[in-house]
Design a protein around this motif. Structure first.
Motif: not given
Length: 416
Positions: A118-129, A302-307, A364-366
């Protein structure tokens, strides 16, 4: 029989996991909005004070402040969103760990990646936003802020003076009065400073004064009664003149010069416009700056789904007494990552480093760091690297606390 679960049991498990996903999503959104509001207000407060000071010096209605702040929201929202998203996930995972909810979910057969879905899905949604935010809302917000700022700073003077306020009348003329009538044009205890083109400064004070415009509305007249004028010359000499009546005039216009069109800076261009400008051989903008701006915006989005890959293992390692340490450590990591992206962008702007290297290497390192930490938390939950970091922080904090306590006790014993 192939050993698979009956359809009814599979449907029950599917509904249960969906319920868990919905529960975690709702629980995450609550602190997300609260954290976003707190961080956004904190970032805006300092700028808000500066805007009030700006309007106090140049004049203008209060709604100008509201419009300026509204145009700043997309910029500060882009800064606040990653921090708020991370803090909300960290708080939820840490609380679930304290309440043994994570242990119960893992005992039920759910892996760490499944719990974090659910966190990953939310991260993808915030990435689009964030792509919409960085790519379109921020450029228009930056231009809107610059346009309103230009309007405030260069606004045509309306030939009135508020009471006890220094008014910039333009062309080096500053006017102030201790007492002003309701029209703003009848003045008492007047102060006027004129910085002239030849380097002279004229300071004039008078008992009373009156403002009026000429019939053609091209000049404004300030008639002063019973005053003194001091002229400070470039060579240091001063000339003093007393007068019974003196009239000062200056050019006067009611129309402010229009602000330039949007696109004078690469930061005011949308993603599509950046891409077009990058491939336009006749572009007047710096190619390095356009390319760096484009890559930096995409990397931040693109960093938001990594958080979630970073917040979940950190939250699993944090106990109640370690929440503050976790938030401080997360803030440090995000600040370092943000400044690395900013450094790569700056080096790309001046041509010291290709933007592809300066921006995407830190990304990439992050990405590898987050992926490795998340994998370790899934495969070896008992060897969470953050747990070791928190142990080191506890040791250092305890040592420093004992050291200060010892020094304090020695200082107390040394007193007569």
């Amino acid at each position: 029989m192939n050993g698979s679960a009956p359809p009814a049991e599979r449907q029950y498990k599917l509904n249960s996991t969906r319920l868990i996903d919905r529960y975690m999503m709702v629980e995450t959104l609550k602190p997300l909005f609260a954290s976003l509001l707190v961080v956004l207000v904190a970032l805006l407060m300092e700028r808000l004070l500066r805007l009030f000071d700006l309007l106090a010096n140049h004049g203008g209605p209060f709604d100008m402040v509201i419009r300026l702040v509204a145009n700043l929201v997309p910029h500060y929202l882009g800064l606040a969103l990653p921090a708020a998203f991370f803090i909300s996930m960290f708080i939820i995972v840490a609380r679930m760990g304290e309440d043994n909810e994570l242990d119960a979910l893992q005992s039920a057969g759910l892996s760490v990646p499944r719990i974090a879905r659910s966190f990953l899905v939310l991260g993808v949604g915030l990435m689009v936003f964030s792509i919409l935010l960085f790519g379109y809302l921020q450029p228009y917000g930056r231009y809107g802020y610059s346009a309103i700022y230009h309007m405030v700073v260069n606004a045509a003077w309306d030939a009135t003076v508020p009471q006890a306020t220094f008014v910039d009348a333009g062309e080096g003329v500053t006017i102030s009065a201790d007492m002003v009538d309701v029209t703003g044009r009848r003045l008492e205890k007047v102060f006027v400073q004129q910085d002239r083109d030849n380097g002279e400064r004229w300071v004039t004070t008078s008992v009373t004064g009156a403002l009026a415009a000429t019939d053609d509305r091209q000049r404004v007249l300030l008639t002063l009664q019973d005053g003194v004028q001091i002229r400070m010359l470039p060579d240091g000499r001063r000339q003093v003149m007393e007068f019974g009546e003196l009239t000062l005039d200056k050019p006067f216009q009611l129309v402010t010069e229009p602000f330039r069109q949007r696109g004078g800076s690469e930061r005011e261009l949308t993603l599509h416009e950046l891409w077009t400008e990058l491939h336009d051989p006749q572009s007047i903008l710096s190619r390095n700056k356009v390319e760096s701006e484009l890559h930096a915006r995409l990397a931040r989005s693109l960093s938001l789904p990594l958080l979630p890959l970073l917040a979940v293992p950190m939250g699993m390692a944090a106990k109640r007494a370690r929440r503050g340490q976790g938030i401080a450590l997360a803030t440090l990591i995000l600040i370092i990552y943000h400044h690395l992206i900013q450094l790569g962008e700056s080096l790309g702007d001046v041509g010291r480093l290709p933007p592809v290297i300066g921006i995407w290497v830190p990304f990439a390192l992050f990405c590898m760091l987050c992926g490795w930490l998340f994998h370790r938390a899934d495969v070896r939950p008992g060897e969470n690297p953050f747990a070791a970091m928190f142990d080191v922080i506890d040791t250092v904090t305890s040592f420093v606390g004992r050291l200060f306590k010892r020094r304090k006790s020695k200082a107390g014993g040394a007193k007569p």
